[in-house]
Design an enzyme around this catalytic site. Structure first.
Site, PDB file in Angstrom:
ATOM      1  N   PHE A 150       0.737  -1.217   0.030  1.00 22.42           N
ATOM      2  CA  PHE A 150       0.104  -0.012  -0.035  1.00 22.42           C
ATOM      3  C   PHE A 150       0.687   1.424   0.053  1.00 22.42           C
ATOM      4  O   PHE A 150       0.325   2.441  -0.363  1.00 22.42           O
ATOM      5  CB  PHE A 150      -0.957   0.043   1.278  1.00 22.42           C
ATOM      6  CG  PHE A 150      -0.272   0.340   2.411  1.00 22.42           C
ATOM      7  CD1 PHE A 150       0.243   1.552   2.827  1.00 22.42           C
ATOM      8  CD2 PHE A 150       0.028  -0.808   3.442  1.00 22.42           C
ATOM      9  CE1 PHE A 150       0.773   1.856   4.140  1.00 22.42           C
ATOM     10  CE2 PHE A 150       0.636  -0.654   4.898  1.00 22.42           C
ATOM     11  CZ  PHE A 150       0.881   0.562   4.991  1.00 22.42           C
ATOM     12  N   LYS A 174      -1.445  -8.074  -8.665  1.00 26.14           N
ATOM     13  CA  LYS A 174      -2.315  -7.764  -7.554  1.00 26.14           C
ATOM     14  C   LYS A 174      -1.756  -6.812  -6.513  1.00 26.14           C
ATOM     15  O   LYS A 174      -0.980  -6.826  -5.846  1.00 26.14           O
ATOM     16  CB  LYS A 174      -2.188  -9.202  -6.921  1.00 26.14           C
ATOM     17  CG  LYS A 174      -3.665  -9.405  -6.048  1.00 26.14           C
ATOM     18  CD  LYS A 174      -4.112  -8.534  -5.076  1.00 26.14           C
ATOM     19  CE  LYS A 174      -3.228  -8.620  -3.812  1.00 26.14           C
ATOM     20  NZ  LYS A 174      -3.649  -7.843  -2.800  1.00 26.14           N
ATOM     21  N   GLU A 177      -5.078  -3.636  -1.794  1.00 26.34           N
ATOM     22  CA  GLU A 177      -6.378  -3.479  -1.888  1.00 26.34           C
ATOM     23  C   GLU A 177      -6.868  -2.092  -1.052  1.00 26.34           C
ATOM     24  O   GLU A 177      -7.921  -1.764  -1.181  1.00 26.34           O
ATOM     25  CB  GLU A 177      -7.222  -4.658  -1.124  1.00 26.34           C
ATOM     26  CG  GLU A 177      -7.246  -4.969   0.322  1.00 26.34           C
ATOM     27  CD  GLU A 177      -5.771  -5.710   0.652  1.00 26.34           C
ATOM     28  OE1 GLU A 177      -5.687  -5.968   1.966  1.00 26.34           O
ATOM     29  OE2 GLU A 177      -4.836  -5.767  -0.107  1.00 26.34           O
ATOM     30  N   SER A 227       5.681  -6.871   4.028  1.00 30.49           N
ATOM     31  CA  SER A 227       6.465  -7.173   5.400  1.00 30.49           C
ATOM     32  C   SER A 227       7.247  -8.243   5.246  1.00 30.49           C
ATOM     33  O   SER A 227       6.987  -9.361   4.197  1.00 30.49           O
ATOM     34  CB  SER A 227       5.313  -7.239   6.518  1.00 30.49           C
ATOM     35  OG  SER A 227       4.565  -8.621   5.987  1.00 30.49           O
ATOM     36  N   CYS A 282       9.770   1.295   3.402  1.00 35.15           N
ATOM     37  CA  CYS A 282      10.883   0.444   3.847  1.00 35.15           C
ATOM     38  C   CYS A 282      12.279   0.885   4.167  1.00 35.15           C
ATOM     39  O   CYS A 282      12.871   0.370   4.492  1.00 35.15           O
ATOM     40  CB  CYS A 282      10.553  -0.797   3.057  1.00 35.15           C
ATOM     41  SG  CYS A 282      11.302  -0.684   1.301  1.00 35.15           S
ATOM     42  N   GLU A 383       9.341  -3.502  13.071  1.00 34.62           N
ATOM     43  CA  GLU A 383       9.200  -2.631  11.946  1.00 34.62           C
ATOM     44  C   GLU A 383       7.900  -1.811  12.334  1.00 34.62           C
ATOM     45  O   GLU A 383       6.884  -2.352  12.010  1.00 34.62           O
ATOM     46  CB  GLU A 383       9.323  -3.215  10.533  1.00 34.62           C
ATOM     47  CG  GLU A 383       9.124  -2.080   9.561  1.00 34.62           C
ATOM     48  CD  GLU A 383       8.975  -2.717   8.291  1.00 34.62           C
ATOM     49  OE1 GLU A 383       9.437  -2.139   7.251  1.00 34.62           O
ATOM     50  OE2 GLU A 383       8.607  -3.715   7.945  1.00 34.62           O
TER      51      GLU A 383
END
Length: 500
Positions: A150, A174, A177, A227, A282, A383
């Site tokens: 995201f 993909k 969402e 992640s 990240c 994180e």
């Protein structure tokens, strides 16, 4: 009427048939503005089938044909960068300038794909034996998939599919969402650029869609960014199904500040790298390691700068930092701050409870700064993926290096110093895939590859750059002997071929 984001399959919009939808919120208001269709396994199969059919011709198309489409796509992406940035801001919440920067970094990889002819050149050795030549060539894999996060809904897909389709593959994306609209707009621009139907497809959804892509026999490779736990799952599952995998995981990026560093420059860098994009990246610096007696001065300089950051809606030009993606994520980030003191940290700035007038239901959190954080604290171990900066103290460079290398993550790191020898030693000794010297966020340019070490990467290939080209192609070696017209037949010889 609520907007609905549907799939993109075979060159056109495909309305969701599963009956399942998920909410997409405006993080600045907390309001649900959009519904996104969740794909069933059968809808994923339809996208893969469209990609497989398109591969029959796209995989055999000329390099000139492929790059011509990508050049047109680049021009369209450049022309529509503001529109795409607005979609990102509306669904992710980041400020418009940050969203524009995301598109610009994605454009770098499109540039690389447009010039991919150099990366796809093969090798030829002539006369390795009498009238024997050996050539090495690279060929596409077939249908490949990308599963993206995201936090960069345009940039990370752009790190994948331009190279993949330039190499002759077809692609099924993909996206997250949580902010799906940018991916569909990219698909529309690709179609407008002349990309044949089925070469690029988008399916939205959750674990159902992901698991079907990981298991589908016609998907030859999977790229993932997200992640560490999910990256490990993607790598394990897709590899077990015989697929090539690059799965980029989480991070805990350290910035080492030596006593000789320019502390004003270091403080500027720490604030920018920790709180930019609300810490939802990240490559964010989430841990500053101060060596020696500079700690108090450095923390005070960071605090002074952090307190001045303007937090507000991403579409407000005055805002420097926007909200977090969801209320659930906001609450999780806040928990690290509220629990920090009990774990031995000193809370210098507490951003929990922050709100913006007129947008009280938005997913807001302010700037948090934690000092003297022990390595056992959850705020250091995990994180956080939010605007929380931890400062740790060490007495020596060696102690700091050991602390950094003990982390299970190895994505990016940075050192701030005026000492070239110390910087060179650090870049050789630190266990991380990307290193900055007086550069806080060492994201490589497009023609160098992006990727970490240890629990920040699962698989053998980094993303984009030469590694990206290698990931989306496979090598083949061709050994050729053509008889000279003057040669007479020599008969059957069951021995090894003669090399002389």
């Amino acid at each position: 009427m609520t907007k609905i984001v549907n799939h993109w399959i075979g060159g056109k919009t495909a309305e969701g048939a599963s009956g399942n939808h998920g909410p997409v919120t405006d993080p600045a208001t907390g309001e649900v503005t959009t519904k996104v269709a969740y794909a069933s396994a059968e809808e994923v199969d339809a996208a893969v089938a469209a990609a497989q059919e398109a591969y029959l011709s796209w995989g055999q198309s000329s390099l000139a044909t492929r790059t011509t489409v990508l050049f047109r796509f680049r021009a369209l992406l450049d022309a529509h960068r503001d529109e795409i940035a607005e979609l990102i801001t509306a669904e992710h919440g980041k400020v418009h300038s940050d969203a524009l920067g995301e598109v610009a970094r994605g454009l770098e990889i499109v540039d690389l794909a447009c010039g991919i002819s150099v990366q796809l050149k093969g090798e030829l050795s002539t006369q390795v034996a009498t009238r024997v030549d050996v050539a090495s060539i690279r060929q596409p894999l077939g249908v490949v998939a990308g599963i993206t996060p995201f936090n960069f809904p345009a940039m990370v897909p752009l790190w994948m599919f331009p190279l993949a389709i330039a190499c002759g593959n077809t692609f099924v994306l993909k996206p997250s969402e949580k902010d799906p609209s940018a991916s569909v707009r990219l698909a529309e621009l690709l179609s407008e650029a002349g990309l044949p139907d089925g070469v690029f497809n988008v399916v939205h959804g959750d674990k159902v869609a992901v698991d079907r892509l990981l298991a589908h026999p016609d998907v030859k490779a999977v790229s993932f960014v997200g992640s560490t736990p999910i990256a490990r799952y993607i790598h394990t599952t897709a590899s077990a199904n015989g697929k090539r995998v690059q799965a980029l995981g989480g991070a805990k990026n350290h910035m080492l500040v030596l006593p000789d560093a320019d502390l004003d420059a270091a403080a500027d860098a720490a604030v920018s790298a920790a709180y930019g994009s609300a810490g939802e990246r990240c490559m964010a610096i989430s841990a500053v390691v101060a060596v020696g007696a500079i700690g108090d001065t450095l923390v005070e300089k960071i605090r002074e700068r952090a307190e001045k950051i303007k937090i507000g809606p991403g579409n407000d030009p005055a805002s420097e930092m926007g909200p977090l993606i969801t209320a659930t994520h906001r609450d999780k980030v806040a928990s690290y701050v509220t629990g920090a003191a009990a774990e031995g940290a000193e809370v210098v700035l507490d951003g929990t409870g922050y709100t913006v007038d007129g947008h009280e239901h938005g997913h807001w959190i302010g700037i948090s700064l934690l000092d003297k954080v022990p390595t056992s604290a959850a705020a250091y171990q995990d994180e956080i993926f939010g605007p929380v900066l931890c400062v740790l103290r060490t007495e020596t460079y060696e102690e700091a290096l050991d602390l950094i290398n003990a982390s299970p993550y190895g994505n990016g790191t940075a050192i701030f110093t005026r000492d070239g020898g110390a910087a060179r030693r650090f870049q050789m000794e630190v266990e991380a895939g990307m290193v900055g010297v007086n550069v806080p966020i060492p994201v490589p340019v497009g023609y160098h590859s992006f990727g970490g070490w240890k629990d920040s990467l699962f698989g053998d290939h980094h993303i984009y750059g030469n590694d990206g080209t290698h990931f989306y192609t496979r090598g083949k070696v061709v050994t050729t002997r053509w008889p000279d017209p003057a040669d007479a037949p020599t008969g059957v010889d069951l021995g090894f071929p003669r090399n002389h």
